[in-house]
Design a protein around this motif. Structure first.
Motif, short mmCIF file in Angstrom:
data_model
loop_
_atom_site.label_atom_id
_atom_site.label_comp_id
_atom_site.label_asym_id
_atom_site.label_seq_id
_atom_site.Cartn_x
_atom_site.Cartn_y
_atom_site.Cartn_z
N SER A 1 0.83 -1.21 0.00
CA SER A 1 0.00 0.00 0.00
C SER A 1 0.87 1.26 0.00
O SER A 1 0.56 2.23 -0.69
CB SER A 1 -0.92 0.01 1.23
OG SER A 1 -1.96 -0.93 1.09
N LEU A 2 1.95 1.23 0.77
CA LEU A 2 2.81 2.41 0.84
C LEU A 2 3.53 2.67 -0.47
O LEU A 2 3.70 3.82 -0.88
CB LEU A 2 3.81 2.23 1.99
CG LEU A 2 3.17 2.34 3.39
CD1 LEU A 2 4.10 1.76 4.45
CD2 LEU A 2 2.82 3.78 3.71
N GLU A 3 3.95 1.60 -1.15
CA GLU A 3 4.56 1.81 -2.46
C GLU A 3 3.55 2.43 -3.42
O GLU A 3 3.89 3.32 -4.21
CB GLU A 3 5.06 0.50 -3.04
CG GLU A 3 5.78 0.71 -4.38
CD GLU A 3 6.05 -0.58 -5.14
OE1 GLU A 3 6.99 -0.59 -5.95
OE2 GLU A 3 5.32 -1.56 -4.94
N ARG A 4 2.31 1.98 -3.33
CA ARG A 4 1.27 2.55 -4.19
C ARG A 4 1.03 4.02 -3.87
O ARG A 4 0.81 4.82 -4.78
CB ARG A 4 -0.02 1.74 -4.03
CG ARG A 4 -1.14 2.17 -4.97
CD ARG A 4 -0.73 2.07 -6.41
NE ARG A 4 -1.77 2.59 -7.30
CZ ARG A 4 -1.54 3.16 -8.47
NH1 ARG A 4 -0.30 3.32 -8.91
NH2 ARG A 4 -2.54 3.60 -9.22
N MET A 5 1.10 4.38 -2.60
CA MET A 5 0.98 5.79 -2.23
C MET A 5 2.10 6.61 -2.87
O MET A 5 1.88 7.72 -3.35
CB MET A 5 1.00 5.93 -0.71
CG MET A 5 -0.26 5.40 -0.03
SD MET A 5 -0.09 5.23 1.77
CE MET A 5 -0.11 6.95 2.28
N GLY A 6 3.29 6.05 -2.88
CA GLY A 6 4.39 6.73 -3.55
C GLY A 6 4.14 6.90 -5.04
O GLY A 6 4.44 7.94 -5.63
N ASP A 7 3.56 5.87 -5.66
CA ASP A 7 3.23 5.95 -7.09
C ASP A 7 2.20 7.04 -7.36
O ASP A 7 2.27 7.73 -8.38
CB ASP A 7 2.70 4.61 -7.58
CG ASP A 7 3.76 3.52 -7.64
OD1 ASP A 7 4.96 3.86 -7.67
OD2 ASP A 7 3.39 2.33 -7.66
N LEU A 8 1.23 7.18 -6.46
CA LEU A 8 0.19 8.20 -6.65
C LEU A 8 0.76 9.60 -6.50
O LEU A 8 0.38 10.51 -7.27
CB LEU A 8 -0.95 7.95 -5.65
CG LEU A 8 -1.74 6.67 -5.94
CD1 LEU A 8 -2.53 6.23 -4.71
CD2 LEU A 8 -2.69 6.88 -7.12
N ALA A 9 1.68 9.79 -5.56
CA ALA A 9 2.37 11.08 -5.47
C ALA A 9 3.17 11.33 -6.75
O ALA A 9 3.23 12.47 -7.25
CB ALA A 9 3.28 11.11 -4.25
#
Length: 221
Positions: free
Chosen positions: A89-97
């Motif tokens: 989930s945190l990697e995906r948050m980085g992708d969204l940023a």
């Protein structure tokens, strides 16, 4: 041996918490790049995304080594499994940023956002970053009440996202289809960022209680 094992678990939790801080900073910079058409900030986020990817890989590798070498059970097993899911989930948050920063770079030197939606995105960015910071505290403290409070902040993002559609669907919308598409996608990026922050917090609740909240009848997923 047992003390060393718990030190290893603590290191895994610290890695997750550090990732929360990383993605929060990334979204903070991406939002500022979006609002100010700041190319340097956008490039910082884009260039830094590999660090988030590496952090996830390191976290997962460490978690799998604990599973293989220590065979954890009960709460310790939940910690390791939750860490694997939370890192995703945190990697995906980085992708969204990253997506937000790329939108700012793509339109540079022009602003992506019309004045009519700047305030909404400024607020969405503020809430999203707060969620990442709160998720970091949840991971470090395993505070179930704080974890559950993230749901309320997520509702704020959802409401702001819905309000964006009211603006762009207005018959008097003067900015054309490309701007409407940009705003729709950007709104979705912030909404999903918040959803993933809540997912991280739910994993902590799972660690503490053995049940995953928010999926009807508290079933574990």
């Amino acid at each position: 041996m047992r003390e060393a094992y718990h030190d290893q678990l603590s290191r895994l939790i610290d890695q997750l918490a550090d990732m929360c801080g990383m993605v929060g900073t990334a979204m903070e910079r991406a939002t500022r790049a979006l609002l100010d058409a700041d190319l340097d900030l956008a490039e910082q986020v884009i260039g830094g995304d590999a660090e988030v990817d590496d952090a996830r890989a390191n976290c997962e590798e460490y978690a799998y080594s604990l599973l293989a070498l220590q065979a954890p059970v009960a709460t310790d097993l939940r910690k390791v499994l939750a860490a694997i899911h939370a890192a995703e989930s945190l990697e995906r948050m980085g992708d969204l940023a990253l997506h937000v920063a790329k939108a700012a770079r793509r339109r540079h030197p022009h602003a992506v956002l019309p004045d009519s939606v700047r305030d909404q995105f400024a607020e969405m960015g503020r809430v999203a970053v707060d969620l990442a910071r709160q998720a970091e505290q949840v991971v470090r403290t395993q505070d179930v009440n704080l974890a559950k409070s993230l749901e309320e902040a997520d509702d704020q993002i959802d409401e702001l996202h819905r309000n964006l559609f009211t603006v762009i669907m207005d018959k008097g919308w003067p900015h054309g289809v490309p701007a409407a598409v940009d705003i729709t996608l950007l709104g979705r990026f912030y909404e999903r960022f918040a959803d993933h922050a809540v997912s991280v917090a739910r994993r902590v609740v799972f660690v503490v209680t053995g049940r995953m909240p928010g999926y009807g009848n508290d079933e574990i997923v």
